[in-house]
Design an enzyme around this catalytic site. Structure first.
Site: not given
Length: 425
Positions: A22-23, A115, A120, A122-124, A309, A331
């Site tokens: 999926k990833n 999720c 998480r 989005v800055d990067l 994960d 993480i």
């Protein structure tokens, strides 16, 4: 909504085919928008996240056909604004930013969902696209990104507070393949899914060196072509079934795996007393639960370290393993919402500051539990397989985001599970 009803205590035997990743599928599907020629992606898992991505791509103007694990994409006439209704459902939709900027020099993307397991940001992603010359504004929950003069190659450091960003690396690679000049990604993610995307882009005609290392160099090209590509196996699904077999298995065989991608999970299971054996090609593995399992300790880390994960699934295994086990997530330190539900089933777990200390108990008891995210729901399924009695797992849509036909695969190896309408939710 639906729920999964699991009757625990059944020994698992037989074989399961592991789905495509999926990833890896999500950014590869997004990358198919980089060309106006036909692209065929094989072994795309039929899960809700890939279905959402296909829907978003269709809304953006691409022609998308899906059949038996194959997705054919032809993106001749694109527009640059993604609809909130679909994007809000999936965090990985942010990886549309790179292809749209590379192809159209403009995009409007609602801030994504997915999720809820801690921060998480989005800055990067924003910082990376700005480094290539784009202008970014956030208005009414939308990212509005423009590069009127096109994207220009640059050196970008993607280091973050919790290690390299996988989707950030994907996004920057996709943006850079059509940018003018050379882009160097420092502190790049090295996960197998990043390498798979790079291999796909290379088939399309991109010039990428160093994928799988912390430094990736991309020479921009003028145009990309169509291609065919088969997605790598899903190492998280494989790991989940390996843990299920370690809990209740007496000879469970997983086909279509990649031994190289499973090293850290394999080593841990063997260290904890379970039997794991791959064939010579490394694409099939058989697991037998150990008769005298041992407690263990894990600390999540970017690849090739232990994957975040897979920490929830291992927590479920440790819940009935004698002794004291420790799980530390560096993480996503807040990713322990499954522990409160495991405790409802009788687990002895104490969570503090991103670390779970698990004292193994002899048995778990079936109970109604609530899934909170994708991997937490997998942990609850595993615990239910081991528990005495019946467990009802509510909010099954979480697990359907990333596991293809999990109920059918479990039935095939002897589990007693059934998917039912959830009248309580």
């Amino acid at each position: 909504m639906e729920k999964l009803v699991v009757h625990g205590g059944f020994t698992l035997r037989g074989a399961v085919n592991i789905s495509g990743s999926k990833n890896a599928s999500l950014p590869i599907l997004a990358a198919s928008l980089l060309t106006d020629e036909p692209v065929v992606v094989r072994r795309v898992p039929d899960v809700s996240d890939t279905n959402f991505m296909v829907q978003i791509m269709g809304q953006l103007g691409a022609s998308v056909e899906r059949s038996s694990g194959n997705v054919r994409v032809e993106a001749r006439n694109l527009h640059s604004e993604a609809a909130y209704e679909q994007v809000r459902k999936m965090r990985a939709s942010i990886c549309l930013m790179g292809p749209l900027m590379a192809r159209m020099q403009r995009c409007v993307i609602p801030l994504p969902g997915g999720c809820v397991i801690g921060d998480r940001p989005v800055d990067l992603h924003i910082r990376a696209i700005q480094a290539l010359g784009a202008q970014v504004q956030i208005e009414r929950g939308n990212l509005i990104i423009e590069a009127p003069r096109g994207l220009k190659g640059a050196t970008v450091d993607l280091s973050g507070d919790h290690g390299p960003t996988v989707l950030g690396t994907d996004n920057l690679m996709m943006a850079a393949v059509l940018a003018e000049g050379t882009t160097v990604i420092e502190s790049a993610a090295s996960e197998p899914e990043v390498v798979d995307l790079a291999n796909f882009l290379t088939k399309m005609g991109a010039n990428i060196q160093g994928a799988g290392t912390r430094r990736i160099v991309i020479e921009g090209v003028e145009k990309l072509r169509g291609c065919n590509h088969t997605v790598i196996p899903d190492r998280i699904e494989a790991g989940t079934f390996m843990v299920a077999a370690a809990m209740m298995g007496d000879g469970v065989t997983l086909r279509r795996v990649c031994e190289e991608h499973m090293t850290v999970v394999t080593d841990l299971l063997r260290k904890c007393g379970h039997h794991v054996e791959f064939n010579e090609r490394g694409d099939t593995v058989t697991i037998i639960a150990g008769k005298t399992p041992k407690c263990g300790e894990i600390k999540t880390a970017p690849y090739p370290g232990y994957p975040t994960d897979m920490q929830a699934q291992m927590t479920a295994l440790f819940a009935t393993t004698p002794g004291i086990s420790v799980v530390k997530d560096t993480i996503f330190p807040q990713r322990f919402m499954h522990c409160s539900e495991l405790k409802r089933m009788g687990a002895d777990i104490k969570v503090d500051n991103g670390t779970a200390v698990i004292s193994g108990v002899e048995t778990l008891s079936g109970a109604p539990v609530m899934a909170s995210d994708l991997r937490a729901s997998a942990a609850l399924v595993l615990a239910a397989l081991k528990a005495e009695g019946t467990t009802e797992i509510h909010r099954l849509y979480h697990i359907d985001r990333g596991y293809e036909m999990i109920d059918e695969k479990l039935l095939a190896i002897g589990a007693a599970v059934e998917r039912l309408p959830d009248d309580d939710n």
